[in-house]
Each structure stands twice: as structure tokens, then as C-alpha cells.
Design a protein around this motif. Structure first.
Motif, PDB file in Angstrom:
ATOM      1  N   ALA A 175       0.797  -1.141   0.024  1.00  0.00           N
ATOM      2  CA  ALA A 175       0.090  -0.037  -0.287  1.00  0.00           C
ATOM      3  C   ALA A 175       0.857   1.296  -0.055  1.00  0.00           C
ATOM      4  O   ALA A 175       0.540   2.186  -0.586  1.00  0.00           O
ATOM      5  N   SER A 176       1.940   1.388   0.762  1.00  0.00           N
ATOM      6  CA  SER A 176       2.797   2.220   0.731  1.00  0.00           C
ATOM      7  C   SER A 176       3.610   2.540  -0.582  1.00  0.00           C
ATOM      8  O   SER A 176       4.294   3.695  -0.737  1.00  0.00           O
ATOM      9  N   LEU A 177       3.552   1.554  -1.539  1.00  0.00           N
ATOM     10  CA  LEU A 177       4.327   1.682  -2.637  1.00  0.00           C
ATOM     11  C   LEU A 177       3.322   2.309  -4.019  1.00  0.00           C
ATOM     12  O   LEU A 177       3.737   2.126  -4.807  1.00  0.00           O
ATOM     13  N   GLY A 178       1.847   2.250  -3.325  1.00  0.00           N
ATOM     14  CA  GLY A 178       1.035   2.855  -4.073  1.00  0.00           C
ATOM     15  C   GLY A 178      -0.051   1.719  -4.821  1.00  0.00           C
ATOM     16  O   GLY A 178      -0.966   2.120  -5.550  1.00  0.00           O
ATOM     17  N   ARG A 180      -3.302  -0.626  -4.845  1.00  0.00           N
ATOM     18  CA  ARG A 180      -4.886  -0.334  -4.409  1.00  0.00           C
ATOM     19  C   ARG A 180      -5.570  -1.663  -4.959  1.00  0.00           C
ATOM     20  O   ARG A 180      -5.064  -2.245  -5.941  1.00  0.00           O
TER      21      ARG A 180
ATOM     22  N   PRO C  83       2.057   6.531  -2.312  1.00  0.00           N
ATOM     23  CA  PRO C  83       3.392   6.439  -2.941  1.00  0.00           C
ATOM     24  C   PRO C  83       4.274   7.230  -2.337  1.00  0.00           C
ATOM     25  O   PRO C  83       5.339   7.386  -2.714  1.00  0.00           O
ATOM     26  N   GLY C 107       7.039  -0.623  -7.141  1.00  0.00           N
ATOM     27  CA  GLY C 107       6.385   0.688  -7.062  1.00  0.00           C
ATOM     28  C   GLY C 107       6.159   1.281  -8.581  1.00  0.00           C
ATOM     29  O   GLY C 107       5.063   1.455  -8.990  1.00  0.00           O
ATOM     30  N   ARG C 154      13.792  -0.216  -2.709  1.00  0.00           N
ATOM     31  CA  ARG C 154      12.676  -0.337  -3.201  1.00  0.00           C
ATOM     32  C   ARG C 154      11.761   0.996  -2.772  1.00  0.00           C
ATOM     33  O   ARG C 154      11.167   1.480  -3.602  1.00  0.00           O
ATOM     34  N   ALA C 155      12.058   1.483  -1.638  1.00  0.00           N
ATOM     35  CA  ALA C 155      11.333   2.565  -1.193  1.00  0.00           C
ATOM     36  C   ALA C 155      11.613   3.776  -1.900  1.00  0.00           C
ATOM     37  O   ALA C 155      10.791   4.673  -2.506  1.00  0.00           O
ATOM     38  N   ASN C 158      10.610   4.134  -5.852  1.00  0.00           N
ATOM     39  CA  ASN C 158       8.988   4.782  -6.137  1.00  0.00           C
ATOM     40  C   ASN C 158       9.313   5.934  -5.838  1.00  0.00           C
ATOM     41  O   ASN C 158       8.065   6.729  -6.201  1.00  0.00           O
TER      42      ASN C 158
END
Lengths: 273, 249, 261
Positions: A175-178, A180, C83, C107, C154-155, C158
Motif C-alpha cells: 500500500a505504501s508503494l501505491g 490499491r 506512494p 512501485g 525499493r522505497a 518509487n
């Protein structure tokens, strides 16, 4: 028996045996098993203990299978059984996934389905077989429907469990990578649940072979179960044992197929070094 | 609480569908018995004692067959766990026989042991033996070697290790294996009683088919389901007692 | 999406309260937190275990709703995970069914970036964390430190304006931990993200932070704030470093002592 030194070094099973000896033991055990079986059936014949048709030796059983295969009869029965298993199992699996995936993901669906499952699941499926015959008749449909029914429950439950058990941290990370709804489900929930889904499918395959026999005992004209029951009516023990062994081989192959698929799809669990 | 509500909901759904069908005759009402019909039939059979008879006959077969199998599974499970040669010798034979669906051997048991009690008891014993044996052996072999090391370093002899470490550590797994075996016994007793039995719940159900009485099939099925749930709940309860506070695998 | 966006956004935490239901009673975890994190700033949240620092981070991430108050990114109140706020977890939380490179591409793929561009992005960030030659491995094949590098890549891949890090090095051994701190501070000198970093290690906080917030023991309030004026490349053995360390240790110890009482 292992000494304390062995126990604390290797655990309860002790030191592993050298490879060669292990293989000799395994092979020896199989040979001994066949030998005892042959001897027993041979003694019955020699000693005139009881009618020898009650205990056919391994070679007679093998011979019977070869004979049935040569005359082509065997293949018809194998095909009939396989067709019922494949169609019945596939329908059960599709239903289990179609209902289990949403039930695992959406509490509303789960609350709707669970009461029905809860009341039917503890009933041994075999107890429902006569009901299927009464409802759908004694033909193909009732046999296939019965396999679908019997395999549905364990596969449905493992599916619900697998989806519900997905690590919430994975969902947070996605979810924090977008991610949904739809991508979240297909890219995270489904792959994360896959190992347990496959366990459920293996269970379903085993169960299909488990229950097909008895529905072929009751009013079938073809199939390995029919072959076994036919053997009973005419005291053809070699035919009964032979058909049972062929059924075992089919079940073994079915399981091996799922395991292989699993290895391919779950390469990430144990990748080659 | 939620389960009770769910059960009530499912019963209600059944009643709605069955009585609805009775009123609208979507399908032949005989085929879809109502809760009332099933209840009435049960009342009759309770009064004339036939239900109790079927129940005791089945229960006795299950208990005897399961008991024999459990004893054999525990003994052989222990043997394969402590002796590598025994394990290597038994494994291939077991693995050869195990994939054959036990029900495929049912007619053989009838041929070998006749139509009486022996064939049913032997069949239950045969069927339930495999999962219990495999489960027992695996739980024993899974015992963490670190536990053995910890106990040995505290002065445990081999006897102590087996009695005070291995058995208690493997107990949860063994108990689960026994519960699975019992579930399987209830699963297959029906099949065994379909064929050449004159009493038992499976026979009761088959009779329902032969005399075209779906209400009797449904009654028998529900009874088996209730029996299975009840026994399962009892076993789970004893399990919790015995294993006080220990997590089940 | 701008290519390799550099620089962060501002985070404003306004009057945040958080209470959890415990045995049917509402137990406060965070009380009246007001905090502003400047764009490009690395802010450390420090406090005794159970003080609610991870809860605060989870609120900013959008995983937990605050009982009262709100969190704004630049001028927009947050309503859930997004994101623009990347998260690095203590448990790494890599997707075990994806390779290292696929994890990093996750991402951008979701954002609809074309495949070739995704591969470029992954390669760039894997280079940054020094894992390019491990791109085709699966997470089970990596050590803890390597996994956390992938999680950071990875973080960052994005392109978030804010990175939230929840005790990211807490599960690593002492040596790996210091190496990772050095790498993070090197990466931050290039990327200038807004970073909120939760830790219970005072040394780690002093090494990394531009500003450092000490929370009280539960329920968590802001106890004290320090601005660390030590410049970019920090020396853990410099006297000023040790001075900050002992000063902050004294403040944190008061709180730890309260828990004991």
C-alpha cells in the motif's frame, strides 16, 4: 538404539546411515515384502489351507494387470475413472477458488458462506453420496457432482485461511508503494497465499481419488472402482488388488503433478543456489 | 456464539428452501425433506430404539478399529523414530501402500474377513493406521536437537531424554495425529457400512436410498455430522487439558 | 513522474492523539503530538520501548488513523498509505516471490512506468545500495543487511518525497548496523528526502539526525527536541558527538526510570 552422544549430535534419529547401506535396506525391504507375500500365497496353495483365490500372489496380480492392459480393458476403466476425477476435482477447485478467494478477502462474503459450510463440513461426504444418487441418478453426473462436493470443503477452507492469513505487513508495504484494490489482490494477496492454496489443491486431489472408488462401487459399469467391486462378486482377488494398485499409481501421479507445479511456481521458496 | 448463530442461520435457510419447495413444488418435495419431516422420522426411530442401535453399532466399530490402529501406530511410530534401519525398511513399503485409497481395499476386507464385524473393524484399523503412524513418527523425529542438548547438559541419561524430553516435546503432534485418525474413522465408517452391513449409521443411510426415503439419508448425515463435531470438540477439550497452555503445531 | 526526483516534502503533525482499546478500556498511546518536519530534513524519533514512536510513524504512513488530530504532507491531509510516503520496515517485508530487481521495480510498475524504464530505475537504485550483482536472487537467499538494502532501494525507487523508517536497522548485528548508517547518510546527501527515522539507539540517532525528538514513556508526548549541529560526515568518536550522546542519554534515562517505578 542411539547413545546419548548420538542423540545430542544428530537428534532422535541418530547418525544418518551411509548412502549405500540405506539403499540396500530400502530395496531389501521391498524385496522382503514381495517375498513374504509370495510365500504366503504359495503356502496356501501347497498346504491347501483355504481356497487359493483368496490370496493371490504378487505375480498373479501383476499378470492380471498385464492381461487387462493387453486386452485393452484396463484403459477403458482407467479413462473412466480419470475423467470423473479430473472433471469433478477441477469443478470443485474452481468453485473453491471462486468462493474462497472473495470469502478470505471480504468479511461480508465470509459471514454469508460460513454458516452453510459449517453445517455441511462435519458430515462425512460419503454420507451424502446416496442423496446425490437419489437427486441426480446413478449416472456420470452424480459421480462427478459427488467428487466436486467432497473436494470443495477442504479446498474452500484452505483458500479462505490462506487469503486471510497473508502477512498484514506485506499489505502495508504494498500500500505504501501505491498498490490499491485490484493490483493489491493480484500482485500481493494471491502470490502470498499461493503456497497454502497449493496445499489445499493437493488435499483435493488426494480426496478425489479417495472418494471416487466408493461411488464407482455403487452402480457403475466402468472405472477402477467398478473393476474392484466386480472382482468381489466373482472372488477375483487378483483383479481387485491389481485395480487398487493401478488406482494408487494414478493417485501418486496426481500428487506428483501438483508437487511439480508447486516447485515451478514456488521457486522463490527454495531457489537453486 | 458466532458459530451458534451461523448454525441457526443455516438451519433457517434449509427450512426456508425446503418449505418453500413444499409450497411451490419446484422439485418433487420427497427429494427435499423439510426439517419437520426429518425431525419426525428421528422421533419415531428414537422411540422404537432403532436409532440407538445403529449408533452403538457404529460407535463400537469405530472405537475398536481406532484403538487397534492407534496402538499399532504409536508402537511403530516410536520404532521408526529411534531406529534408522527400521525407518529405512518400513518407509518404502508404507509409501507403496499409502497412495492406494483405503476404500479400494474395502471389498477385499469383505472377501477376507466376511460380512461380520471383523471386516469393518479391520478396515477402520487399516485406514486410520497410516495417518496416525506417519504423524507419530514425524512428531517424534521433529523434536528439536537443541532440547536434547539442553537436557543432556543438565545430566539427563538416555532414558531421561526419551521420557522427559522427546515424549513431552512430541506429544502435541501425536495428539493431533490421533485426532486426525479419529476423524478419518468417522469418515470411512459410512462407506464400510454401505456394503454388506445390517446395522450402523452407514447402513441406515443406504437403507434410505434403497427405500427411496431422502429424509432418512438427511437424518443419518446430520447425525454423523453432529457425532463428528461432538467427538472433535471433546478431543480438542481433552487436548487442551493434557497440553495445558502449550501451543499446538 | 519526474525522473529521479530529488528533495522532499514537509510533514506537519497537528494535535495527534492516539488511544487503543485495551481490555475494553481506552488506553492513550500518544498525547497531543505537534511536530513539523522540514523538507529534506532527517528527523529521528527516540524514546523508551512502548512509548508510541512506532505508532506515530504508522500514523504518518497512513496505516493507523489518529484518534484525534491530523497529518499534512505539504498542505494535503493524509487519508491512508500513499506512494509519496515510502516506508522501510524493521522486518524488511520484501515480497518473497519477487526477485531483488522485481522488488525494487514494484512501485514504478504499479505507477504504470514502462518496463524498460523500470529496469533502469531498479538498476540505478541497486547500484546505489551496492547490490547490482544480486538482482536476480530471491529474498530468501540474502542476509539481513542485504535485505534491508533492497528494502531501502525499493522505497527510494518509487521516488517518494518522504521516507518513513521504523527501526530499520534494529534486527542487524552491530557491525552491519554501522555500515548501514553510513550508507543511509551517504544516500541522503544525494537524495535529500524528508526522512522520519524511528530508533531506540541514541548513537544511531546522533549519527543520522538533523533534528532529534525524544518522546516520554507511555503515553508518548514530546519531551525534548535537539538540533544536531555536527555537519555532514560525522565521526562517532569526536568529542562533540559524545557530548550530544551523553546529554541525550541523560534525558532518555529519566523516561526509562519512570517505566521501572
Amino acid at each position: 538404539m542411539n547413545t546419548v552422544t548420538d542423540l545430542v549430535e544428530w537428534g532422535l534419529h541418530g547418525a544418518p546411515l551411509p548412502r549405500g547401506r540405506a539403499w540396500v535396506l530400502r530395496a531389501g525391504a521391498v524385496v522382503a515384502f514381495l517375498l513374504v507375500w509370495s510365500l504366503a500365497s504359495g503356502l496356501v496353495v501347497l498346504g491347501n489351507l483355504f481356497n487359493p483365490i483368496f490370496l493371490a500372489g504378487p505375480w498373479r496380480v501383476l499378470g492380471k494387470v498385464a492381461e487387462l492392459a493387453a486386452t485393452g480393458q484396463l484403459w477403458g476403466h482407467v479413462a473412466a475413472t480419470l475423467e470423473r476425477v479430473v472433471v469433478g476435482f477441477a469443478t470443485g477447485a474452481l468453485l473453491a477458488l471462486a468462493l474462497g478467494l472473495p470469502a478470505g478477502h471480504f468479511p461480508v462474503v465470509r459471514n454469508l458462506l460460513e454458516p452453510i459450510v459449517e453445517i455441511l463440513r462435519p458430515i462425512p461426504p460419503l454420507a451424502m453420496l446416496p442423496l446425490f444418487i437419489v437427486w441426480v441418478g446413478i449416472g456420470e453426473t452424480s459421480k462427478i457432482a459427488f467428487i466436486t462436493y467432497a473436494t470443495f470443503f477442504p479446498m474452500f477452507l484452505t483458500t479462505v485461511h490462506a487469503v486471510g492469513r497473508v502477512d498484514p505487513l506485506l499489505l502495508r508495504a504494498a500500500a505504501s508503494l501505491g498498490a490499491r484494490r485490484t493490483p493489491l489482490f493480484f500482485r500481493v494477496v494471491l502470490p502470498a497465499a499461493l503456497p497454502e492454496l497449493l496445499t489445499g489443491i493437493r488435499l483435493g486431489v488426494a480426496l478425489s481419488f479417495f472418494v471416487i472408488v466408493i461411488s464407482e462401487f455403487i452402480g457403475a459399469e466402468e472405472g477402477l472402482g467398478y473393476l474392484i467391486n466386480d472382482g468381489r462378486n466373482f472372488f477375483l482377488v487378483d483383479q481387485m488388488l491389481g485395480a487398487a494398485i493401478v488406482l494408487g499409481l494414478l493417485g501418486y501421479a496426481g500428487n506428483a503433478l501438483v508437487v511439480r507445479l508447486g516447485r515451478r511456481w514456488l521457486r522463490w521458496e527454495r531457489p537453486p543456489a | 456464539m458466532i458459530r451458534a448463530a451461523a448454525l441457526a442461520g443455516a438451519l433457517l435457510a434449509w427450512a426456508l428452501v425446503a418449505y418453500g419447495n413444499l409450497a411451490l413444488e419446484v422439485m418433487n418435495p420427497v427429494l427435499l425433506p423439510t426439517p419437520g419431516e426429518v425431525g419426525a422420522l428421528a422421533a419415531v426411530q428414537i422411540r422404537d430404539g432403532s436409532l440407538a442401535h445403529h449408533l452403538t453399532v457404529s460407535a463400537l466399530r469405530i472405537v475398536e478399529g481406532f484403538g487397534l490402529a492407534a496402538a499399532a501406530a504409536l508402537a511403530l511410530g516410536l520404532l521408526v523414530a529411534v531406529s534408522t534401519p527400521a525407518r529405512l525398511a518400513l518407509e518404502p513399503v508404507i509409501e507403496f501402500v499409502r497412495p492406494i485409497p483405503p476404500l479400494a481395499f474395502l471389498p477385499m476386507f469383505l472377501v477376507w474377513f466376511g460380512l461380520g464385524e471383523t471386516s469393518k473393524v479391520a478396515f477402520i484399523a487399516y485406514t486410520t493406521f497410516f495417518p496416525m503412524f506417519v504423524g507419530t513418527g514425524a512428531s517424534l523425529l521433529r523434536v528439536d536437537v537443541m532440547l536434547l542438548r539442553a537436557a543432556a547438559s543438565l545430566g539427563a541419561s538416555r532414558r531421561d531424554l526419551l521420557r522427559r524430553v522427546v515424549l513431552p516435546a512430541a506429544l502435541p503432534g501425536i495428539v493431533v495425529a490421533l485426532r486426525l485418525g479419529f476423524g478419518l474413522a468417522i469418515f470411512v465408517i459410512v462407506g464400510a457400512e454401505f456394503m454388506g452391513a445390517d446395522a450402523g449409521l452407514g447402513n441406515l443411510i443406504m437403507e434410505g436410498r434403497v427405500f427411496f426415503n431422502p429424509a432418512q439419508i438427511v437424518m443419518g448425515a446430520l447425525l454423523l455430522g453432529a457425532l463428528g463435531s461432538l467427538v472433535n470438540a471433546l478431543l480438542l477439550m481433552t487436548e487442551r487439558r493434557v497440553l495445558r497452555g502449550r501451543a499446538l503445531p | 513522474m519526474s525522473p529521479a526526483g530529488v528533495g522532499g516534502a514537509r510533514v506537519r503533525i497537528e494535535g495527534v492523539h492516539k488511544a487503543f482499546a485495551l481490555d475494553g478500556r481506552s488506553t492513550p498511546a500518544l498525547v497531543d503530538i505537534n511536530l513539523e518536519v522540514q523538507a529534506g530534513e532527517l528527523l529521528c524519533l527516540l524514546g523508551p520501548s512502548g512509548c508510541g514512536k512506532s505508532t506515530l510513524l504508522n500514523i504518518v504512513a497512513g496505516f493507523l488513523p489518529p484518534t484525534r488530530g491530523r497529518v499534512l504532507v505539504d498542505a494535503t491531509p493524509i487519508t491512508g498509505p500513499g506512494p509519496e510516503r515510502g516506508v522501510v520496515f524493521q522486518e524488511y517485508v520484501l515480497f518473497p516471490w519477487l526477485t531483488v530487481a522485481q522488488n525494487v521495480e514494484f512501485g514504478p510498475r504499479l505507477a504504470g512506468v514502462e518496463a524498460a524504464r523500470c529496469r533502469e530505475i531498479a538498476a540505478r537504485y541497486l547500484d546505489m545500495v551496492g547490490l547490482r550483482e544480486h538482482a536476480t536472487k530471491f529474498p530468501v537467499q540474502l542476509s539481513g543487511g542485504m535485505k534491508q538494502r533492497v528494502a531501502i532501494a525499493r522505497a527510494l525507487a518509487n521516488n517518494p518525497s518522504i521516507v518513513l523508517m521504523d527501526e530499520p536497522f534494529g534486527a542487524l548485528d552491530a557491525q552491519t548496523r554501522e555500515v548501514m548508517q553510513e550508507e543511509l547518510s551517504r544516500i541522503q546527501r544525494v537524495e535529500h528526502k524528508t526522512i522520519v527515522f524511528v530508533t531506540h539507539s541514541i548513537r544511531e540517532a546522533v549519527y543520522l539526525a538533523d533534528r532529534l525528538v525524544v518522546l516520554t514513556s507511555a503515553p508518548g508526548r514530546i519531551k525534548e527536541m535537539f538540533t544536531i549541529k555536527l555537519g555532514e560526515a560525522r565521526d562517532r568518536f569526536a568529542p562533540e558527538f559524545t557530548r550530544y550522546e551523553s546529554e541525550i542519554t541523560r534525558v532518555v534515562k529519566e523516561e526509562v526510570a519512570k517505566v521501572r517505578e
